[in-house]
Design a protein around this motif. Sequence first.
Motif, mmCIF file in Angstrom:
data_model
loop_
_atom_site.group_PDB
_atom_site.id
_atom_site.type_symbol
_atom_site.label_atom_id
_atom_site.label_comp_id
_atom_site.label_asym_id
_atom_site.label_seq_id
_atom_site.Cartn_x
_atom_site.Cartn_y
_atom_site.Cartn_z
ATOM 1 N N LEU A 128 0.819 -1.210 0.000
ATOM 2 C CA LEU A 128 0.000 0.000 0.000
ATOM 3 C C LEU A 128 0.854 1.261 0.000
ATOM 4 O O LEU A 128 0.415 2.304 -0.498
ATOM 5 N N PRO A 186 -0.204 1.846 5.524
ATOM 6 C CA PRO A 186 -0.119 0.623 6.335
ATOM 7 C C PRO A 186 0.705 -0.454 5.641
ATOM 8 O O PRO A 186 0.675 -0.592 4.416
ATOM 9 N N ARG A 317 -5.308 2.304 9.608
ATOM 10 C CA ARG A 317 -6.447 1.401 9.380
ATOM 11 C C ARG A 317 -7.406 1.999 8.363
ATOM 12 O O ARG A 317 -7.960 1.292 7.515
ATOM 13 N N SER A 320 -5.979 1.536 4.951
ATOM 14 C CA SER A 320 -6.108 0.142 4.541
ATOM 15 C C SER A 320 -7.519 -0.162 4.069
ATOM 16 O O SER A 320 -7.727 -0.863 3.071
ATOM 17 N N SER A 324 -9.154 -1.661 0.445
ATOM 18 C CA SER A 324 -9.527 -3.058 0.645
ATOM 19 C C SER A 324 -10.268 -3.631 -0.550
ATOM 20 O O SER A 324 -10.202 -4.820 -0.814
#
Length: 367
Positions: A128, A186, A317, A320, A324
């Motif tokens: 990422l 992340p 988070r 991320s 996703s």
Amino acid sequence: MARPPNPGPLSPLLLLLLPLLVPLPLGAADPLPTEGRLGNNCIQARRKCQVDPVCSAAYHHLNSCTSSISTPSATQELLVPEDCREAAQHLRNSSLMSCTCHRRMKNQVACLDIYWTVHLARSLDSDLCLKFAMLCTLNDKCDRLRKAYVEACSGSHCQRHTCLRQLRIFFERASEPHAQGLLLCPCAQADQGCGQRRRNTIAPSCALPSGAPNCLELQSLCVADPLCRSRLVDFQTHCHPLDILGTCATEQSRCLRAYMGMIGTAMTPNFVSNVNISVALSCTCRGSGNLQEECEQLEESFSYNPCLMEAIAVKMRFHSQLFSQDWADSTFSVMERQNKNPALTPQPGVPSLFLCTLTLILLLSLW
């Protein structure tokens, strides 16, 4: 029966990894497994790919990319040609992406040759930090500002004050989503390449002081500079835990902005390693004498600050979650909304289902 083509000599890396690839261990008396017993093995997946012109062309191109990708130095990006990235993208829905090999299978060498070619595509897709770097490159302003500080901070004879100035300019002028994406991307704990890219966002070999000066000396240098002094006060105000429970003085978004404001100053912080998200100043408290406690408090305001650590973890988070489902086209629109409205920032203890639903609602609202 025709013999399989000679795959050529194995690389030293492949020879080292060969004995480690045992995903389905067999008993000592088992015969050599046939291709049919291995499920989606790479030789079968390659045959399926060959009948699809797009897949076949992408595989051949990616195979030639392994020699054109250069390993980065301490202050350089991983250099991956754009056509290699495109080839990797074309293979994403191919059965090659999930293919496996077995230590005792027939045509093992040919299978592993295919496996490691496809491994490059998986690596480009899972990092990422690399994705955020690519998104910065696609934005003219971010790309221009980033190239300016990379150039200023590169080389064995870089001038630290010039490097720090260009870093300040980047974090002041680049859009907040781009800057936070590069700095707070992340990484999987085992992915040290991703972690190194994150640490190298601020070119540590040039931006940080040589050796390990006393932290109070860095503070003195900072206080003597009006800009650094004001940013240190800002950091101490917005990233300050109010009690032993870690209750924070202000919103996480303000703490992150204050933390990023320290980058490019005499007290530039950075991640301490490639495998976790702990941050610290590049200094020590050894030899502080009567000021040992004061020095340790200063050092721990970065390295053991629950408000800062939670703000960083929550932002990672969030980043991320945005990727996703590979909704990269909408990523920065959502990030800009979230940055403008602290109420949209995911908070500790919020159920993951709610976070996913919130992200989905935000993304759908952009269509």
